[in-house]
Scaffold this motif. Structure first.
Motif: not given
Length: 797
Positions: A410-415, A449-459, A461-464
């Motif tokens: 996740l890039r801070y500038a992208r947020i 590091e994406v936790p194993s219960y968050r299947h919806d986090i792929e990219r 943009i999902d983190l943003i």
């Protein structure tokens, strides 16, 4: 999903946060709260009452007149219950209370001449149970005036939350508590697991074999011995009752508790009923019969994943257990199943069997493959606590191919670029730490590091999106002005809306059909594209044509006795170009329009006879649509031979095919059980939309008369009317404005393989009246051209 606020407080400190704040925060964060059920309000004005005195009602044999004290004053109450007695502690509904079972509001009334200032309630009236034979008698040690909700531990607040399909991690109390921890910057307190384990290992009492590792990547089993199956303790019953579940026994209640606590579905097997003390995970046999816990026999398919012992099936994986291994009052030894099953496998099986359970609902959306061991230990801890059983050491963890850890940068500038405002770096890190992500920070970005219960986090943009929903959409700053360019914008839907309006005006109804077909059907209409992970065999390939969807819609309508139909659909079709798909060049995507006709064009009435739709109706509608959509654009019509049409035509503009139409072959109709003629026209909208349309022009009314001439030719049967029209037009001047075919006649009297085509020619000049001689000259020139070109004979000459 229903969530108990009292239960949530086991995992997060919410003491200084009110219900309204929780509801607002959760809803803004994407977990929409549909309903708030405040149990204390349900029992508002219902307290513990003390029956100081009971005597017979002076005017009614079956009624009693009681004096009830609420801790501050006495009330006169008329009661009809036979078991009311002096000295009892009872639930007393005071004036203003609303009875939960029927919504009756308590008021001061006179009953048979005596004043009644409240009501003594039964368990059924308070929705505690179905018992209504008498009033509910409470513990004699209770203080009068104590709120009934507090006495019965019904002071909870239950939130009914709509969980979107991508948020499987929120299908539990700990999942909701985790979001609240991030939203309110609180600590998430996971339950501490302390097991007093025996010397024996679980693997000494059972074994696990995974044959289908693709659909069962992980299976954890833990053994508990010497259990006593009995009623659950009050705390456990209270927890599961708070979310609408019915207590069954201590073991089953524990598995349900852990399911709603952490979101991991569990199953408890009677270990002594498992042949060979063995678990085998494999596919079912085609046609195999299996009786599930609801006592219904299910017919299985070879695509269904089953949990088996050494001899037979004992559960449908991820869906429901079987009667042959269920926990009963005689059960002494337990095997706890905590597994991860492939979501698509569970979804297919549950849908095919029409069997959705709490377990399948979670597995379909993606459970947490790393929580399986923790959940098995947690269940073992609670089973030992409630049954007195002995927990065996360690677990059997069949995990042939561990899942890799997923990392996203996740890039801070992208947020800022996406959200339009700055979020402090420390705040960003804190959000993800509270959500359970592993954080590895650099100057310009953070690796998560994406936790194993968050299947919806792929990219990224999902983190943003996570930052936005937790930080708060309400913190998005107001924008004082927005700059909008004045350049012309392209409305992508304008063309299709125009098409819909034209066809609606022509009497057609729009249909929407599935763009996915089964492979055999799709291959009949082209070279289809397969789907990598189809939901079912019936939806395995993208459609190469709109015709199957049209036929299915017609079939569905005919089955409900709607037989006269004019339908249309606008949709995408897909055609494979190369056998191997490596890029967008290997397949073609295009937009088509289909219109369909079947049944009667005209119903039988007193003023006209019934008439069925025919090919000429189809041709007329296709022409009417093109004339309206492409006014003034000329098109050519050709007859075609096709394996799809019994007879058909093409309409072309500048040699480009824009329409294929005709009467469908009966063989195409049979799979859809259609026994009446169906006519369809398929328009290539990509070609049609590329045709340049002229701007609308005002046409002045004609001031001078038109002149009409009719003639009919006998010519060879294979000659098409369009060819004749083209010859007539080429042989004529600009005085000829319109050519109309008004009759086709075929008869042996004309000669072998001959037919007659009759045309009407329309002549005029906008600036003058035509002379008879010049019209005749034009007319004779047209006749001569047709005769010479086609060796035709003018009829009547």
């Amino acid at each position: 999903m229903k969530v108990s606020l009292n239960w949530l407080k086991d995992y997060i400190d919410l003491r200084d946060i009110n219900v309204e704040q929780i509801v607002d925060k959760l809803t803004y964060a994407g977990l929409e709260v549909d309903e708030v059920i405040d149990q204390a309000k349900i029992y508002d004005n219902i307290v513990v009452g003390y029956v100081k005195e009971r005597r017979k009602h002076p005017n009614a044999d079956k009624l009693s007149l009681c004096i009830v004290n609420d801790g501050s004053r006495d009330y006169s109450v008329v009661c009809g219950a036979p078991n009311v007695a002096e000295g009892q502690k009872v639930p007393f509904a005071k004036i203003g209370a609303v009875i939960p079972s029927n919504g009756l509001k308590i008021e001061k009334v006179k009953l048979r001449g005596e004043v009644s200032e409240g009501m003594i309630c039964s368990e059924k009236e308070l929705e505690i149970s179905d018992n209504h034979e008498g009033i509910m008698v409470l513990d004699s040690s209770l203080e009068p005036g104590t709120p009934f909700s507090k006495v019965m531990n019904l002071d909870d607040v239950v939130l009914d939350i709509a969980i979107t399909p991508n948020r499987a991690d929120a299908l539990s109390h700990i999942g909701i508590a985790r979001d609240l921890a991030a939203l309110f910057d609180r600590k998430l307190n996971m339950p501490e697991i302390k097991l007093d384990e025996t010397d024996g290992q679980s693997s000494e009492y059972a074994s696990v074999e995974i044959i289908d590792a693709e659909n069962c990547p992980r299976y954890v089993a833990k053994v508990v011995l010497n259990v006593e199956i009995k009623e659950s303790p009050e705390w456990l019953k209270r927890r599961i009752e708070s979310i609408g579940l019915r207590p069954i026994n201590n073991v089953v209640d524990v598995t349900n508790f852990v399911l709603y606590e952490v979101g991991q579905p569990l199953h408890a097997f009677d270990l002594d009923k498992l042949a060979g003390k063995k678990i085998v995970v494999k596919k079912a046999r085609e046609g195999e019969k299996f009786v599930t816990l609801d006592s219904k026999e299910r017919i299985l398919s070879e695509t269904d994943l089953m949990i088996c012992d050494a001899e037979r099936s004992v559960a449908i994986a991820g869906v429901m257990g079987g009667e042959n291994s269920e926990v009963t009052p005689e059960t002494k030894n337990i095997l706890i199943e905590s597994a991860f099953f492939n979501p698509s496998s569970v979804r297919k099986t549950a849908k095919r069997l029409g069997l959705q359970t709490d377990a399948s609902y979670r597995f379909e959306r993606g459970a947490d493959y790393n929580i399986t061991v923790w959940a098995a230990k947690r269940a073992a801890q609670l089973i030992a606590m409630t049954t007195g059983g002995n927990v065996c050491k360690s677990e059997i963890d069949a995990y042939p191919k561990p899942f890799p850890t997923k990392n996203v940068e996740l890039r801070y500038a992208r947020i800022k670029r996406i959200l339009g405002y700055d979020v402090d770096k420390e705040t960003v890190k804190k959000i993800f730490v509270n959500l359970g992500f592993g954080v590895n920070e650099s100057d310009e970005s953070v690796n998560l590091e994406v936790p194993s219960y968050r299947h919806d986090i792929e990219r990224e943009i999902d983190l943003i999106e996570e930052v936005a929903r937790i930080y708060g959409y309400d913190k998005i700053p107001e924008v004082e002005k927005i700059s909008v360019t004045l350049e012309e914008k392209v409305d992508q839907s304008e063309n299709n809306d125009r098409i819909r309006n034209i066809l609606n005006a022509l009497g057609f109804y729009e249909i929407l059909t599935n763009s996915l077909l089964r492979e055999e059907l799709a291959k009949e209409y082209g070279n289809p594209l397969g789907v990598l992970n189809p939901q079912s065999a019936e939806m395995s390939h993208l459609r190469p044509s709109l015709i199957p969807g049209m036929l299915q819609a017609i079939s569905n309508n005919i089955k409900v006795n709607e037989k006269n139909l004019q339908l249309f659909e606008i949709g995408k079709v897909f055609e494979r170009i190369n056998d191997e798909i490596n890029s967008f060049d290997d397949f073609k995507e295009s937009e088509h329009l289909i219109i369909g006709l079947t049944g009667n064009a005209i119903e039988d009435e007193w003023y006209e006879k019934e008439r069925k739709f025919d090919f000429f109706d189809l041709k007329g509608f296709a022409a009417a649509f093109l004339n309206k959509y492409l006014p003034g654009v000329e098109y050519e019509i050709k007859r075609i031979d096709s394996d799809k049409f019994e007879y058909g035509m093409e309409m072309l503009i500048d040699e480009a095919v824009i329409v294929r139409a005709g009467k469908l072959n009966d063989e195409l109709l049979k799979p859809f059980e259609i026994e009446q003629d169906v006519f369809v026209a398929v328009f290539d909208l990509d070609n049609i939309k590329s045709v340049e349309r002229g701007a609308p022009e005002f046409k002045e009314l004609l001031k001078f008369p038109k002149v009409y001439r009719d003639f009919a030719f006998i010519l060879d049967r294979e000659i098409e009317a369009g060819e004749v029209i083209k010859v007539i037009r080429n042989a004529s001047s600009n005085l000829l404005h319109h050519i109309k075919l008004f009759d086709i006649f075929q008869s042996e009297s004309l000669g072998m393989n001959k037919k007659s085509l009759a045309f009407r020619l329309e002549y005029y000049d906008k600036s003058r009246t035509l002379k008879e001689e010049e019209v005749d000259k034009e007319f004779r020139r047209a006749i001569k051209a047709v005769e010479e070109k086609f060796n035709a004979k003018l009829r009547g000459s």
